[in-house]
Write an enzyme that holds these catalytic residues in place. Structure first.
Site, PDB file in Angstrom:
ATOM      1  N   GLU A 261       1.007  -1.013  -0.028  1.00 53.95           N
ATOM      2  CA  GLU A 261      -0.184  -0.062   0.144  1.00 53.95           C
ATOM      3  C   GLU A 261       0.770   1.274  -0.220  1.00 53.95           C
ATOM      4  OE1 GLU A 261      -2.887  -0.025   3.122  1.00 53.95           O
ATOM      5  OE2 GLU A 261      -3.643  -1.960   2.690  1.00 53.95           O
ATOM      6  N   HIS A 279      -8.216   1.132   1.970  1.00 53.98           N
ATOM      7  CA  HIS A 279      -7.927   0.972   3.216  1.00 53.98           C
ATOM      8  C   HIS A 279      -8.704   1.929   3.942  1.00 53.98           C
ATOM      9  CE1 HIS A 279      -4.822  -0.514   6.428  1.00 53.98           C
ATOM     10  NE2 HIS A 279      -5.990  -0.247   6.851  1.00 53.98           N
TER      11      HIS A 279
END
Length: 530
Positions: A261, A279
């Protein structure tokens, strides 16, 4: 004196900042700007981050004054906890702040996948009305397998129960009775994979859980299973998941987290039955507010040298409410012990007796060690580095618990062996409804002395006139006696005077008392907050 510096490296809720502003010098820096972060850290007593700021060994080494690293959230992937612990720096997070938001997001992903909501939304906004193209599935009567039955898993179970689902879970650390309270049946991982129509993952990311749903596991699932991961990236093998989707073994996927990420490209993005979000599990106003206030409170406690319930690198874990009042007492007993010893013991045993012994009381041992080292090392002693001080100086520390306590409801005793081989012990308790801190035993002498800021202890051979001499000397130096206890083993034997006074007893006065009463030892103990 200048205020301790709290460095905020990422966005924090206004309520969190307000909790810190009055007592601390609150400064802000862009934590993603590495050079700026490293330049700001040397003056920081505390640093607050979210997920983007990397607090690694280099950053911790640069922060020479640092006492606490606070993560306004749950995960700690961006913090080198081992390096922080070695440096005596407390690491705290906000484990309860986003559990509701995370659970709700998992449910949202499930509904979005099951009813194909994102595709239908895009189609309609694109000018198409094609109802038959987006036929979904109901949640009713489906078997939902929950991997990881901690707090978030339990919240998910509560919510899914309202949908009329059949709930099973895999978690080797949860007793069946606990799961049964939520209407959940515990099963093995293999059973869960084979029985579930829907699988939702709610685990922390550890070496044991990474890839828990990999190629082997995805080969066992029911055809058409829906898989949801709103926990941590990497728990589900994304390559294996893409293959299972391509082969039709998995009917739909909802992902909020990814192995790497941020990510804007993934083979999974190509599948129309995959719903993804960047997220967002903790991204609600309520969760941000809770995280901000939680870490602000933890920072305040840490900078005061107090125990922080949400510390992740402090032994002892959560503190039972019945144990918490004993922390200041245990710390003071450690300070009294070291003062009476006149130096550092080579071995220390902490004994906890009574009703509180049924709880996890390891934190009381930490509090004693904190007190033991507080007056003999130059560095600030915390619950994190107190065990490290003991280890570095070769002090063996043990904890003993016993449910029975004949004389007191609860009793904390600190025993030790000095380098000379001499044995020493002090014991204390909390008395009455006001939980007054009492010193009740020194070696074999029974006393009943309220622990106050200034104390004095003198050992001598029992004979008349000693109290008068002591009173005269203290009076001549303007030291007022607030309370006094005289204890002896036998008439004419060894005796002990323990007293509380209104001001500190200087060393020269202690020496005068020892000389004039012929004491074998004399100690002044000051428990003023450092």
């Amino acid at each position: 004196m200048s205020k301790p510096v709290v460095l905020i490296a990422e966005e924090l809720s206004r309520a969190g900042i307000d909790l810190l502003s009055g007592d601390f010098d609150v400064r802000e820096v862009d934590g993603t700007d590495r050079a700026a972060l490293l330049a700001a850290l040397p003056e920081a007593d505390a640093v607050i981050v979210r997920s983007a700021t990397k607090v690694d060994a280099e950053a911790i080494a640069a922060a020479r004054k640092l006492k606490v690293i606070a993560r306004a959230g749950v995960g700690l992937d961006n913090i080198d906890v081992k390096a922080a612990t070695n440096a005596g720096v407390m690491v705290v997070n906000a484990p309860q702040s986003n559990i509701v938001s995370a659970a709700e997001h998992a449910i949202g992903l499930l509904l979005a996948v099951a009813r194909r909501i994102p595709l239908a939304n895009a189609s309609l906004k694109g000018g198409e009305w094609k109802r038959s193209k987006f036929v979904g599935v109901e949640i009713l009567d489906k078997t939902v397998g929950i991997i990881g039955f901690g707090k978030i898993g339990q919240l998910v179970a509560q919510r899914l129960g309202a949908f009329g689902t059949h709930l099973i879970a895999y978690d080797p650390y949860v007793p069946p009775a606990r799961a049964a309270q939520y209407g959940v049946r515990l099963v093995t991982l293999e059973e869960l994979l084979r029985e579930s129509d829907i699988i939702t993952v709610h685990l922390p990311k550890t070496p044991e859980t990474v890839g828990i749903l990999g190629e082997r596991e995805l080969a066992m699932v029911k055809p058409g299973v829906i898989i949801i991961n709103a926990a941590r990236g990497g728990l589900v093998d994304e390559d294996a998941l893409a293959i299972a989707l391509k082969e039709g073994r998995v009917g739909g996927v909802g992902l909020d987290v990814f192995a790497t990420e941020p990510t804007t490209a993934s083979p999974l993005f190509e599948f129309p039955n995959v719903v993804v979000t960047p997220h967002l599990g903790a991204s609600t106003h309520e969760a941000q507010e809770k995280a901000g206030t939680a870490v602000a409170k933890s920072v305040r406690l840490a900078l005061k040298g107090e125990f922080v319930p949400d510390a992740v690198n402090v032994q002892g874990g959560p503190i039972a409410e019945d144990v918490r009042p004993g922390l200041p007492l245990a710390e003071k007993l450690g300070r009294v012990f070291t003062a009476l010893a006149g130096g550092l013991a080579s071995r220390i045993e902490v004994e906890v007796r009574g009703e509180i012994a049924q709880y996890d009381v390891k934190v009381l041992q930490l509090a004693v060690l904190k007190g033991v080292f507080m007056d003999i090392v130059e560095k600030t002693v915390t619950y994190v580095n107190a065990p490290l001080f003991a280890q570095d100086r070769g002090v063996e520390a043990t904890l003993v618990t016993e449910d029975e306590s004949p004389d007191f409801r609860n009793l904390i005793t600190v025993r030790g062996t000095l380098p000379t081989g001499q044995q020493l012990s002090v014991a204390g308790t909390l008395a009455g409804t006001k939980q007054v801190e009492k010193l009740v035993k020194i070696d074999d002498f029974d006393v009943d002395l309220t622990l106050s800021e200034h104390l004095g202890f003198f050992r001598y051979e029992d004979r008349p006139g000693i109290v008068g001499i002591l009173g005269r000397i203290l009076g001549e130096h303007g030291i007022n006696i607030a309370g006094m206890q005289v204890a002896r083993d036998v008439k004419g034997g060894h005796a002990l005077i323990a007293l509380t006074v209104d001001s500190a007893i200087p060393d020269t006065v202690v020496e005068t008392v020892v000389r004039e009463i012929g004491a074998s030892s004399g100690r002044a103990v000051d428990l003023v907050e450092l």
